[in-house]
Design a protein around this motif. Structure first.
Motif, PDB file in Angstrom:
ATOM      1  N   ARG A   1       0.839  -1.201   0.000  1.00  8.66           N
ATOM      2  CA  ARG A   1       0.000   0.000   0.000  1.00  8.66           C
ATOM      3  C   ARG A   1       0.874   1.251   0.000  1.00  8.66           C
TER       4      ARG A   1
ATOM      5  N   GLY B   1      12.014  -0.847   8.191  1.00  6.82           N
ATOM      6  CA  GLY B   1      11.216  -2.083   8.261  1.00  6.82           C
ATOM      7  C   GLY B   1      10.753  -2.484   6.872  1.00  6.82           C
TER       8      GLY B   1
ATOM      9  N   VAL C   1      11.383  -6.084  11.888  1.00  8.33           N
ATOM     10  CA  VAL C   1      12.363  -5.072  12.285  1.00  8.33           C
ATOM     11  C   VAL C   1      11.700  -4.222  13.358  1.00  8.33           C
TER      12      VAL C   1
ATOM     13  N   LYS D   1       7.108  -3.487  16.355  1.00  7.24           N
ATOM     14  CA  LYS D   1       7.487  -3.550  14.955  1.00  7.24           C
ATOM     15  C   LYS D   1       7.580  -2.124  14.402  1.00  7.24           C
ATOM     16  N   MET D   2       8.635  -1.854  13.654  1.00 11.92           N
ATOM     17  CA  MET D   2       8.772  -0.510  13.093  1.00 11.92           C
ATOM     18  C   MET D   2       7.590  -0.228  12.175  1.00 11.92           C
TER      19      MET D   2
END
Ligand code: ADP
Length: 328
Positions: free
Chosen positions: A12, A20, A187, A195-196
């Motif tokens: 997206r 990440g 990541v 999570k990033m």
């Protein structure tokens, strides 16, 4: 020449990409170009299911395309395009929806999560998301889909739709794709916990300047048990150390690892080393990004050319799909 396996992936348009996205997806996209036929799609229609501010779509698409090109997607070898520029995605979505039991869609974890996250906007597109994703993938007779582990249920769903379609039409027109996991499934962000992600506001963007990188890396959370400079730290629970493994040489990783455990180096020093290595590791990418950013019309031309090539492949699949169904 033997036919190379087809890769498809869509993401997206979320604007500027972060580490990440880069380590978890884009780096893999670039590497796969060596021995696959790659189709990479900016899925703007999917973004509409969750994006409140629709007028951001265009700018987010352009920023993302810049990061993809800067990272090394080669538009001469791979097809890089925007989903809404190829109307066959929407057309095949409608057709495949007739081969999909509604209960399966409402049972998928992704749909349930979205209902929880945006109860004020449970739109029809959210339910149909996996059907559109299936259409995206199968339009290009895709063999491999590099995606995060969180997409596993959608790929399994896609495979089921393909089997149902092929069985009911008696023609093996659609191809069942395989999933390809990435080397970096998760990541972590600057908080060292989650999570990033842009929505967590813990991201390190690829397009930062060198000075901005130093500031963001300096703000990273390290081993929370290391309170004083003289306390020994545990690199295994520290995201700064995890990123050193990506951006620093093995010798430097070893050095900061032992330095941290013995309190010979402090977190600030360790972070400054990371920022420096990150800046040199990303320097070429950033230079390429700046060069593309100076020619925005060329970037849209690349996307338009990609869409034209994608439409040719998609039109062929749609002819086969219509014939398999027996549409008059
Ligand atoms: P999408 O909804 O299109 O998957 P995201 O921006 O969440 O959009 O992710 C784009 C790609 O980047 C996906 O393949 C996803 O798995 C990967 N990705 C995003 N964030 C991370 C992260 N923190 N660690 C690893 N991979 C990530």
């Amino acid at each position: 020449m033997t036919k190379r396996p087809r890769v498809f992936s869509g993401a997206r348009p979320t604007g500027r990409q972060h580490l990440g996205n880069y380590l978890g997806a884009i780096k893999n996209y670039v590497a796969l170009q060596a021995d696959h036929d790659c189709v990479y799609c900016i899925v703007d229609l999917h973004a509409m299911t969750t994006l409140e501010d629709l007028h951001l779509l265009r700018a987010h698409t352009a920023e993302m395309a810049l990061d993809w090109l800067a990272a090394g997607i080669r538009p001469a070898d791979s097809i890089m395009f925007v989903q809404s520029h190829v109307p066959q995605h929407a057309e095949l979505h409608t057709i495949l929806s007739m081969f999909t039991p509604l209960g399966k869609l409402t049972d998928l974890p992704h749909f349930k999560d979205k209902v929880r996250l945006q109860p004020h906007n449970v739109n029809y597109g959210l339910v149909g998301y996996p059907v559109l994703m299936t259409a995206d993938i199968v339009l290009y007779k895709t063999n491999l889909v590099p995606v995060g582990i969180d997409q596993e249920s959608h790929i399994e769903f896609c495979r089921e739709v393909v089997r149902t379609f092929n069985h009911r039409t008696g023609a093996s027109v659609l191809v069942e794709p395989q999933m390809k996991n990435t080397e970096y499934p998760k990541v972590l962000g600057t908080d060292g916990q989650r999570k990033m992600s842009k929505s967590e506001n813990n991201q390190i963007e690829l397009a930062l300047t060198a000075a901005e990188t130093v500031n963001v890396v300096r703000s990273m959370v390290t081993d929370p048990a290391r309170v004083r400079r003289t306390d020994p730290g545990n690199p295994d629970v520290c995201n700064v150390f995890a990123l050193h493994k990506t951006f620093s040489t093995p010798a430097a990783v070893q050095e900061v690892g032992t330095g941290c455990r013995s309190a010979a180096i402090g977190c600030v020093e360790c972070k400054l080393k990371l920022a420096e290595n990150m800046n040199s590791g990303l320097a070429e990418l950033r230079e390429r990004r700046a060069a593309f950013a100076a020619r925005p019309d060329d970037v849209w031309d690349i996307l338009r050319d990609g869409a034209q090539r994608a439409r040719a492949l998609a039109a062929k699949t749609m002819d086969e799909v219509r014939a398999a169904i027996g549409l008059p």
